[in-house]
Design a protein around this motif. Structure first.
Motif: not given
Length: 105
Positions: A35-59
């Protein structure tokens, strides 16, 4: 109240790091590259399993942008981690406090 929230976020991140079969740091690195480092600074992985990932985004504008690029991002993450499902959602993103970085208490 912010202190409790920070502690809980830290505990959740530590628990995710300990999950078997999931390399949390690698997931962060792959997401940052996708996603790029600029966008990454506004995200956080909140859920991670071997086949799923959930990412919070601040805006909502960043959420919209990431959802537009979701297919390409999912392909990059799938190639590196074999994660089949990525979802972005609007939510809290824990930010490191500047004074903690410098060692102030």
């Amino acid at each position: 109240m912010d202190q409790i929230k920070d502690v809980l976020n830290s505990v959740i991140r530590d628990l995710m790091k300990q999950k078997k079969g999931v390399d949390f740091q690698k997931a962060q690195d792959v997401l940052k590259k996708a996603i790029g480092s600029k966008a990454f600074a506004h995200t956080q992985i909140v859920y991670l399993t071997k086949d799923k990932i959930r990412v919070n985004v601040d805006s909502s504008s960043r959420l919209y942008d990431l959802n537009l690029r979701k297919e390409r991002i999912a392909r990059e993450i799938s190639e590196a981690l074999r994660i089949k499902d990525i979802r972005f959602r609007l939510g809290d993103v824990a930010k490191p406090r500047a004074h903690l970085k410098r060692g102030w208490v």
